[in-house]
Write an enzyme that holds these catalytic residues in place. Structure first.
Site, mmCIF file in Angstrom:
data_model
loop_
_atom_site.group_PDB
_atom_site.id
_atom_site.type_symbol
_atom_site.label_atom_id
_atom_site.label_comp_id
_atom_site.label_asym_id
_atom_site.label_seq_id
_atom_site.Cartn_x
_atom_site.Cartn_y
_atom_site.Cartn_z
ATOM 1 N N HIS A 2 0.817 -1.217 0.000
ATOM 2 C CA HIS A 2 0.000 0.000 0.000
ATOM 3 C C HIS A 2 0.848 1.265 0.000
ATOM 4 C CE1 HIS A 2 -3.675 2.105 0.067
ATOM 5 N NE2 HIS A 2 -4.365 1.261 0.794
ATOM 6 N N ARG A 3 2.116 1.158 0.355
ATOM 7 C CA ARG A 3 2.989 2.327 0.309
ATOM 8 C C ARG A 3 3.285 2.723 -1.131
ATOM 9 N NH1 ARG A 3 7.839 -0.192 3.738
ATOM 10 N NH2 ARG A 3 7.483 -1.704 2.062
#
Length: 449
Positions: free
Chosen positions: A422-423
């Site tokens: 998700h980064r």
């Protein structure tokens, strides 16, 4: 002055290795580029080349020794005019072999660390300065002789470009460099990575110790299995991945009937060339093209930033005895299906024989893990850092589906799960990438356009 030959880091993840075989003996003369030894890393058995010329004055680590830490002296090289009498007795004490005795581990590790740390000169031999690190705490690879010359000249090795094997800094590099070009990194900056690692270690949850687990099974029959380098590396990296990467998962089903028909036709036409395309070859191609269609998803996490790649370098998980490799097919979007198929077969074969070179399994932004051939319908794969995503591929199975005309029919359906960092990739972007992969697989002729 005698030069210590240190245990090299022959792969990016190597912390220790097994000195499998010496190819030289004491008294042999060697030149830069000569093969000195065979070393088993966490991934493969590799040849170790000499970076300096001289005579092998003393072998410090016997062949067959396991658990030799990177940067531990393994031999002493004599320069012209020197003899074995010039070798400092302190530097010629061999480092202890690895042990499986848990209670003795801290003392043994301390002894190894002491053996790998140069001491003050007690005779004619002057040990090389310790291996330097850059501002991020990463080791800078330089020969002992190059480190000594750099120290004498006041050179900052972070500013010197190495011309030796794998970018190692050698004697010629430091002799050509000019001192005073750049100031050494601030001690605070060098200490920061170590402090961060210590802080991370303090908060990272740890499982029960070996002794604690053994107590749970007292009185029960069991076999204690020693971990090899690959198994330790897999355990370490996957633990790191699950603890540090914010995974999320996107799932969908892909109809394979058009692909299976197209594959059958192509394989008949390619039969005379000895080419047989697999479904996995199409998945590699579909993923590579999807990364070009959704370029923002073709990225990796780099600590405090992202790196967006231009080519589609796709890694594919290959199971081997005791672990796995993820060889990388570089520029996969540019290659034909038959070229990808041949390259993948070659990489997989050499991976199982543990003959891959580090550059063949390092890199990539995206990975594929296919367990469909084992009858697994669906699963969630763990991201291989620093990749941004990994596609878990299940088996193609016949299922009742509602056709475009609204009629109930039977189709071959494959379940896939995209594990996403998700980064690097947000939900909508990940969904767009997975949609592009699915469209390529459901319309395979598009991949040839």
């Amino acid at each position: 002055m005698p030069t210590e030959i240190l245990m090299p880091a022959l792969s990016p993840t190597m912390e220790e290795g097994t000195l499998a075989k010496w190819l030289v003996k004491e008294g042999d003369e060697v030149n830069s580029g000569d093969i000195l030894a065979e070393i088993e890393t966490d991934k493969a058995t590799m040849e170790f080349e000499a970076v300096d010329e001289g005579t092998i004055g003393k072998i410090l680590i016997d062949e067959g020794t396991e658990g030799v830490k990177v940067n531990t002296p393994i031999a002493v090289l004599l320069e012209e005019g020197e003899s074995a009498d010039d070798i400092d007795s302190a530097s010629s004490s061999p480092a202890p072999a690895a042990t499986t005795d848990e209670s003795a581990a801290p003392e043994k590790e301390a002894e190894k660390a002491a053996a790998a740390t140069p001491s003050a000169p007690a005779g004619p031999a002057t040990p090389a300065p310790a291996a330097p690190q850059d501002a991020d705490g990463k080791r800078i690879f330089a020969t002992p002789l190059a480190r000594r010359i750099a120290a004498d000249k006041g050179l900052d090795l972070t500013q010197v470009k190495g011309s030796g094997p794998h970018g190692r800094i050698v004697k010629a590099d430091v002799e050509a460099a000019q001192p005073g070009k750049a100031e050494a990194a601030a001690p605070e900056a060098k200490a920061a990575p170590a402090e961060k690692k210590a802080a991370d270690a303090a908060v990272m949850p740890a499982g029960p110790s070996a002794d604690a687990v053994k107590k749970m099974y007292e009185g029960r029959d069991y076999e204690e299995v020693k971990l090899d380098g690959m198994r330790r590396t897999v355990a370490s990296r996957l633990t790191e991945a699950k603890q540090t990467i914010p995974h999320f998962y996107l799932r969908r089903e892909i109809k394979l009937d058009a692909l299976l028909k197209f594959r059958s036709q192509l394989n008949k036409q390619l039969e005379g060339r000895g080419v047989k395309l697999s479904v996995n070859d199409f998945i590699i191609k579909a993923s590579a093209l999807a990364l070009q269609s959704v370029p923002d998803a073709n990225a990796v996490w780099a600590g405090d930033r992202m790196l967006k790649l231009t080519p589609s370098d796709v890694a594919v998980a290959v199971a081997v005895d005791g672990g796995l490799f993820t060889p990388v097919l570089k520029d996969a979007e540019m290659k034909s299906l038959s070229a990808l198929s041949a390259e993948m077969k070659d990489l997989a074969t050499r991976a199982r024989d543990r003959k891959l070179a580090p550059h063949e399994y390092v890199g990539g932004s995206f990975a594929i893990s296919n367990l469909g051939m084992y009858g697994i319908d669906n699963f969630d794969a763990v991201i291989n850092p620093p990749h941004g995503a990994i596609l878990a591929v299940g088996a193609g199975v016949k299922k009742p589906v509602v056709g475009d005309d609204g009629e109930l029919t039977v189709a071959t359906v494959m379940s896939v799960t995209l594990s996403v960092d998700h980064r690097v990739i947000d939900g909508a972007l990940g969904a767009e990438l997975l949609k592009a992969i699915a469209e390529n697989l459901e319309n395979p002729m598009v991949m040839l356009a």
